[in-house]
Design a protein around this motif. Structure first.
Motif, PDB file in Angstrom:
ATOM      1  N   PHE A  66       0.880  -1.312   0.052  1.00  0.00           N
ATOM      2  CA  PHE A  66       0.104   0.033   0.036  1.00  0.00           C
ATOM      3  C   PHE A  66       0.933   1.356  -0.127  1.00  0.00           C
ATOM      4  CE2 PHE A  66      -3.733  -2.342   2.539  1.00  0.00           C
ATOM      5  CZ  PHE A  66      -3.914  -2.938   1.451  1.00  0.00           C
ATOM      6  N   MET A  67       2.033   1.186   0.744  1.00  0.00           N
ATOM      7  CA  MET A  67       2.699   2.362   0.847  1.00  0.00           C
ATOM      8  C   MET A  67       3.388   2.586  -0.533  1.00  0.00           C
ATOM      9  SD  MET A  67       4.429   1.984   4.468  1.00  0.00           S
ATOM     10  CE  MET A  67       3.809   2.225   6.226  1.00  0.00           C
ATOM     11  N   GLY A  68       3.951   1.724  -1.074  1.00  0.00           N
ATOM     12  CA  GLY A  68       4.324   1.629  -2.433  1.00  0.00           C
ATOM     13  C   GLY A  68       3.500   2.330  -3.412  1.00  0.00           C
ATOM     14  N   ALA A  69       2.346   1.584  -3.180  1.00  0.00           N
ATOM     15  CA  ALA A  69       1.202   2.257  -4.323  1.00  0.00           C
ATOM     16  C   ALA A  69       0.976   3.610  -3.964  1.00  0.00           C
ATOM     17  CB  ALA A  69       0.021   1.365  -4.040  1.00  0.00           C
ATOM     18  N   ALA A  70       0.935   4.190  -2.673  1.00  0.00           N
ATOM     19  CA  ALA A  70       0.649   5.524  -2.467  1.00  0.00           C
ATOM     20  C   ALA A  70       1.831   6.495  -2.971  1.00  0.00           C
ATOM     21  CB  ALA A  70       0.386   5.866  -0.887  1.00  0.00           C
ATOM     22  N   TRP A 291      -4.940  -9.106 -12.980  1.00  0.00           N
ATOM     23  CA  TRP A 291      -4.757  -8.906 -11.743  1.00  0.00           C
ATOM     24  C   TRP A 291      -5.763  -7.873 -11.117  1.00  0.00           C
ATOM     25  CZ3 TRP A 291      -2.520 -12.441  -8.681  1.00  0.00           C
ATOM     26  CH2 TRP A 291      -1.514 -12.859  -9.313  1.00  0.00           C
ATOM     27  N   THR A 292      -6.166  -6.701 -11.937  1.00  0.00           N
ATOM     28  CA  THR A 292      -7.138  -5.793 -11.213  1.00  0.00           C
ATOM     29  C   THR A 292      -8.368  -6.458 -11.427  1.00  0.00           C
ATOM     30  OG1 THR A 292      -5.661  -4.201 -12.308  1.00  0.00           O
ATOM     31  CG2 THR A 292      -7.938  -3.454 -11.886  1.00  0.00           C
ATOM     32  N   LEU A 293      -8.827  -6.917 -12.463  1.00  0.00           N
ATOM     33  CA  LEU A 293     -10.424  -7.610 -12.482  1.00  0.00           C
ATOM     34  C   LEU A 293     -10.372  -8.762 -11.628  1.00  0.00           C
ATOM     35  CD1 LEU A 293     -11.085  -7.238 -16.227  1.00  0.00           C
ATOM     36  CD2 LEU A 293     -11.839  -5.579 -14.463  1.00  0.00           C
ATOM     37  N   GLY A 294      -9.297  -9.543 -11.446  1.00  0.00           N
ATOM     38  CA  GLY A 294      -9.439 -10.519 -10.617  1.00  0.00           C
ATOM     39  C   GLY A 294      -9.442 -10.417  -9.079  1.00  0.00           C
ATOM     40  N   CYS A 295      -8.732  -9.249  -8.724  1.00  0.00           N
ATOM     41  CA  CYS A 295      -8.959  -8.800  -7.392  1.00  0.00           C
ATOM     42  C   CYS A 295     -10.585  -8.152  -7.354  1.00  0.00           C
ATOM     43  CB  CYS A 295      -8.087  -7.357  -7.127  1.00  0.00           C
ATOM     44  SG  CYS A 295      -8.506  -6.364  -5.979  1.00  0.00           S
ATOM     45  N   ALA A 296     -11.015  -7.625  -8.043  1.00  0.00           N
ATOM     46  CA  ALA A 296     -12.516  -7.274  -7.973  1.00  0.00           C
ATOM     47  C   ALA A 296     -13.480  -8.536  -7.773  1.00  0.00           C
ATOM     48  CB  ALA A 296     -12.854  -6.323  -9.045  1.00  0.00           C
ATOM     49  N   ILE A 297     -13.134  -9.432  -8.631  1.00  0.00           N
ATOM     50  CA  ILE A 297     -14.059 -10.612  -8.460  1.00  0.00           C
ATOM     51  C   ILE A 297     -13.877 -11.477  -7.261  1.00  0.00           C
ATOM     52  CG2 ILE A 297     -14.212 -12.966  -9.445  1.00  0.00           C
ATOM     53  CD1 ILE A 297     -15.775 -11.110 -11.205  1.00  0.00           C
ATOM     54  N   THR A 298     -12.611 -11.801  -7.127  1.00  0.00           N
ATOM     55  CA  THR A 298     -12.075 -12.666  -5.886  1.00  0.00           C
ATOM     56  C   THR A 298     -12.442 -12.261  -4.712  1.00  0.00           C
ATOM     57  OG1 THR A 298     -10.388 -13.489  -7.277  1.00  0.00           O
ATOM     58  CG2 THR A 298     -10.178 -14.208  -5.095  1.00  0.00           C
ATOM     59  N   SER A 299     -12.238 -10.426  -4.432  1.00  0.00           N
ATOM     60  CA  SER A 299     -12.733  -9.890  -3.204  1.00  0.00           C
ATOM     61  C   SER A 299     -14.089 -10.091  -2.740  1.00  0.00           C
ATOM     62  CB  SER A 299     -12.098  -8.656  -3.183  1.00  0.00           C
ATOM     63  OG  SER A 299     -12.967  -8.045  -4.131  1.00  0.00           O
ATOM     64  N   PHE A 300     -14.872 -10.259  -4.001  1.00  0.00           N
ATOM     65  CA  PHE A 300     -16.405 -10.646  -3.656  1.00  0.00           C
ATOM     66  C   PHE A 300     -16.686 -12.009  -3.508  1.00  0.00           C
ATOM     67  CE2 PHE A 300     -20.501 -11.633  -5.702  1.00  0.00           C
ATOM     68  CZ  PHE A 300     -21.325 -10.955  -4.739  1.00  0.00           C
ATOM     69  N   ALA A 301     -16.033 -12.737  -4.144  1.00  0.00           N
ATOM     70  CA  ALA A 301     -16.111 -14.288  -3.657  1.00  0.00           C
ATOM     71  C   ALA A 301     -15.483 -14.585  -2.212  1.00  0.00           C
ATOM     72  CB  ALA A 301     -15.345 -15.127  -4.462  1.00  0.00           C
ATOM     73  N   GLY A 302     -14.417 -13.894  -1.849  1.00  0.00           N
ATOM     74  CA  GLY A 302     -13.928 -14.459  -1.026  1.00  0.00           C
ATOM     75  C   GLY A 302     -14.166 -13.641   0.544  1.00  0.00           C
ATOM     76  N   ALA A 303     -14.119 -12.284   0.243  1.00  0.00           N
ATOM     77  CA  ALA A 303     -14.474 -11.224   1.350  1.00  0.00           C
ATOM     78  C   ALA A 303     -16.035 -11.364   1.637  1.00  0.00           C
ATOM     79  CB  ALA A 303     -13.791  -9.946   1.134  1.00  0.00           C
ATOM     80  N   GLY A 304     -16.748 -11.116   0.494  1.00  0.00           N
ATOM     81  CA  GLY A 304     -17.956 -10.862   0.471  1.00  0.00           C
ATOM     82  C   GLY A 304     -19.001 -12.334   0.615  1.00  0.00           C
ATOM     83  N   LEU A 305     -18.743 -13.226  -0.364  1.00  0.00           N
ATOM     84  CA  LEU A 305     -19.728 -14.395  -0.003  1.00  0.00           C
ATOM     85  C   LEU A 305     -19.346 -15.418   1.090  1.00  0.00           C
ATOM     86  CD1 LEU A 305     -20.335 -15.154  -3.630  1.00  0.00           C
ATOM     87  CD2 LEU A 305     -21.912 -14.151  -2.118  1.00  0.00           C
ATOM     88  N   LEU A 306     -17.948 -15.445   1.038  1.00  0.00           N
ATOM     89  CA  LEU A 306     -17.619 -16.526   1.999  1.00  0.00           C
ATOM     90  C   LEU A 306     -17.497 -15.949   3.506  1.00  0.00           C
ATOM     91  CD1 LEU A 306     -14.464 -18.381   0.791  1.00  0.00           C
ATOM     92  CD2 LEU A 306     -16.760 -19.098   0.589  1.00  0.00           C
ATOM     93  N   VAL A 341      -2.204  -5.604  -4.291  1.00  0.00           N
ATOM     94  CA  VAL A 341      -0.875  -5.113  -4.446  1.00  0.00           C
ATOM     95  C   VAL A 341      -0.355  -5.537  -5.648  1.00  0.00           C
ATOM     96  CG1 VAL A 341       1.112  -5.373  -3.127  1.00  0.00           C
ATOM     97  CG2 VAL A 341      -0.822  -4.982  -1.998  1.00  0.00           C
ATOM     98  N   LEU A 342      -0.509  -7.226  -5.925  1.00  0.00           N
ATOM     99  CA  LEU A 342       0.330  -7.356  -7.352  1.00  0.00           C
ATOM    100  C   LEU A 342      -0.354  -6.936  -8.352  1.00  0.00           C
ATOM    101  CD1 LEU A 342       0.189 -11.303  -6.246  1.00  0.00           C
ATOM    102  CD2 LEU A 342       1.855  -9.673  -5.669  1.00  0.00           C
ATOM    103  N   ALA A 343      -1.491  -6.400  -8.480  1.00  0.00           N
ATOM    104  CA  ALA A 343      -1.982  -5.735  -9.749  1.00  0.00           C
ATOM    105  C   ALA A 343      -1.202  -4.271  -9.549  1.00  0.00           C
ATOM    106  CB  ALA A 343      -3.363  -5.386  -9.507  1.00  0.00           C
ATOM    107  N   MET A 344      -0.869  -3.634  -8.489  1.00  0.00           N
ATOM    108  CA  MET A 344      -0.287  -2.328  -8.763  1.00  0.00           C
ATOM    109  C   MET A 344       1.006  -2.848  -9.147  1.00  0.00           C
ATOM    110  SD  MET A 344      -1.020   0.709  -7.989  1.00  0.00           S
ATOM    111  CE  MET A 344       0.254   2.039  -8.636  1.00  0.00           C
ATOM    112  N   ILE A 345       1.685  -3.701  -8.616  1.00  0.00           N
ATOM    113  CA  ILE A 345       3.299  -4.010  -8.931  1.00  0.00           C
ATOM    114  C   ILE A 345       3.209  -4.073 -10.531  1.00  0.00           C
ATOM    115  CG2 ILE A 345       5.035  -5.285  -8.561  1.00  0.00           C
ATOM    116  CD1 ILE A 345       4.256  -5.685  -5.599  1.00  0.00           C
TER     117      ILE A 345
END
Lengths: 454, 145
Positions: A66-70, A291-306, A341-345
């Protein structure tokens, strides 16, 4: 890359991927412990050491990312150089040092013994000084900049709130209930609150860069999403207060609001995909886009649904404190923050080094193997967790009897983890092949778009 | 038409409102309900010393307490009721790793005083009103004979 000072991000990204590798190694150590193959290292790395190291490395590698991204995003968004590169370097080395000292300390019983906040108190103060330096640099750059974009403001707001919320975790309570109550102010309000602001900011930046959609459109929806995040996430903290000695009304409030939490992640996924389709242009850096689109989908599956799967009080009564939580934790952190983070890198490396390694297939293979591996791990933990709930909680089997029944799932977990690790290794090979950032990239890589052939 | 301004108002308004309700309820919980539910008057010096030992050794890094921790070793909220203080004392004082069915615990080799403090802490935790956690098993277990 428009500004030379953006290159400081490279150091943070390098630290980030190195700590990710260490985190994975400690994951394997824990897996061996679960299968009973830990006799030869149990004296040096007992499970509680491995566990504290594993989760804290996660926090540190994500924060480093996050710091690197900022440092990469803020100069570009505010259209000026970072106010001080030497200070940012000092901030980096001290951050890395505190992280290393903390992790080494865990191997010598130097810790606080509070889940996720194990960092010992003296180091807490150094973290505070470090983060203040970081925020000072970011805020000063933003303040002196030519413009203050919504994307930059949301990202900065997330970072400032994250720093403030670190403080409740530094108060000591005699009561275990109060200790836990305020520990969640840090942990929950980070990952299901302000970190989502950071996520929203970084995703918005990447979407602006990768899809070419008008900033105004992207930033409007950004406000809606982070609004949903806070409305559901703040009172959703109640789902940690069900069974720790807090009053019963948290069962109702936590139940209702945490059931709404997937909405924010659903919003994030719909947002990313509709912007991608709306863009109608193709950025050549497809790996960053994956990675960007993957992040959006997987966060919904992992954080949201699970997350939703075990957040209702009537379910959580049985799953609270079982491997079901670990199941949710793995895909949620990976989807929402790891992939971010991997998307940003992936986006920033070609810009900083002038090399276009996104044209090889290694990055694609890394993306797919890491994700399939992580889904395998999550599935193995889900099977283990559900079986544990039925055997131990519903039927009343002894803890270790139930553990022995479910141990086979940890073989699957380790096999999937190996696939995951393979993907990460490929990703890191690419990272090092990019080399270090250069002053004048030999091939200037720009956000040039290739028109999509319809 | 839904504008950026509306979106901004939605974000700041919603956040402020949620935060205000959260702080209000937290204040009510901490000032009135939690002291009653946790019997905070019963937090003696022994209990506090026990909590410090609990933290110093990162017991939560393997066990769970109030359902929070690492899922590697048993949930300990009701352990005093389940196992009795004597067995727990002997595990804490053991100079060699306690290893039921292969899974190893760190050998803490605790003094009598330290072990008693941990037991006092766990006893206090066991008496907290946890809104029904941990639940009693509802399915019958195959008989073990």
């Amino acid at each position: 890359m428009k500004y030379q000072s953006q290159k400081i991000a490279y150091l943070f990204f390098a630290l980030s991927v190195l700590l990710l590798v260490l985190q994975i190694i400690y994951g394997f150590i824990m897996g061996l412990g679960r299968l009973g193959y830990d006799e030869w290292f149990h004296d040096f790395i007992p499970f509680n050491t491995a566990r504290a190291t594993h989760t804290n490395l996660l926090v540190v590698w994500l924060l480093s990312g996050f710091m690197g991204a900022a440092y990469y995003i803020i100069p570009e968004e505010s259209q000026r150089e970072l106010v001080s590169v030497p200070l940012a370097k000092i901030q980096f080395y001290s951050f890395a040092l505190v992280g290393v000292v903390a992790v080494v300390g865990y191997h010598f019983n130097w810790w606080e013994g509070r889940k996720f906040l194990e960092i010992p108190r003296p180091l807490d103060y150094l973290v505070v000084i470090n983060v203040l330096t970081f925020l000072g640099l970011i805020l000063a750059t933003l303040y002196k900049g030519k413009q203050r974009t919504t994307t930059a403001m949301v990202l900065t707001m997330g970072l400032v709130f994250a720093a403030l919320l670190y403080l409740p975790g530094m108060v000591w309570f005699e009561s275990q209930t109060l200790d836990s109550y305020f520990r969640w102010w840090v942990v929950h309000l980070w990952v299901e609150g302000v970190w989502e602001l950071i996520m929203g900011g970084i995703l918005a930046y990447l979407l602006i860069k990768l899809t070419g959609v008008d900033r105004e459109v992207i930033e409007k929806w950004l406000y809606v999403i982070i609004g949903l995040t806070f409305i559901s996430g703040i009172l959703g903290t109640g789902h940690h207060y069900y069974f720790i000695g807090a009053p019963r009304y948290w069962l109702i409030i936590g139940g209702i609001f945490s059931a709404l939490e997937p909405l924010a992640f659903l919003g994030m996924a719909l947002f990313a995909f509709s912007m991608y389709r709306k863009g109608g242009k193709k950025h050549p850096n497809t790996i960053a886009l994956y990675w960007t689109l993957g992040c959006a989908i997987t966060s919904f599956a992992g954080a949201g649904l699970l997350g939703m799967a075990h957040t209702l009080p009537s379910v959580n009564l049985w799953t609270h404190g079982t491997l079901v939580t670990a199941m949710h934790g793995h895909l949620a952190f990976w989807g929402a923050y790891g992939m971010l983070v991997l998307a940003m890198i992936s986006y920033a490396m070609p810009m900083m080094t002038g090399r276009k390694l996104y044209q090889n297939s290694r990055g694609q293979i890394a993306f797919w193997t890491a994700n399939i591996g992580m889904i395998g791990m999550t599935t193995a933990l889900a099977a283990a967790g559900v079986a544990q709930v039925y055997l131990e909680r519903r039927m009343g089997m002894e803890f270790m009897d139930a553990q022995n029944e479910i141990s086979v799932h940890f073989l699957i977990m380790l096999a999937s983890a190996s696939l995951f690790a393979f993907g990460i290794v490929l990703y890191i090979i690419d990272f090092f092949k990019y080399g270090r950032p250069v002053d004048t990239p030999s091939q200037q890589v720009e956000d040039s778009f290739i028109a999509v052939s319809e | 038409m839904f504008s950026k301004k509306n979106a901004q108002i939605f974000f700041f308004g919603g956040t402020f409102l949620s935060f205000a309700v959260f702080i209000g309820l937290s204040w009510h919980s901490i000032a009135y309900e939690i002291p009653k539910q946790t019997n905070s008057a019963a937090i003696t010096e022994d209990v506090v010393r026990g909590k410090r030992i609990w933290e110093k050794n990162n017991c939560m890094g393997c066990h769970t307490l109030l359902g929070e921790g690492a899922y590697y070793a048993p949930e300990l909220t009701k352990v005093i009721e389940r196992r009795g203080p004597e067995m727990i004392k002997s595990i804490l004082k053991s100079p060699t790793p306690w290893g039921p069915r292969g899974r190893l615990m760190v050998a803490y080799n605790m003094s009598e005083q330290d072990a008693n403090d941990v037991i006092a802490f766990l006893t206090w935790c066991g008496n907290i009103d946890l809104n029904g956690f941990p639940p009693k098993p509802v399915l019958s277990q195959p008989t073990k004979n």
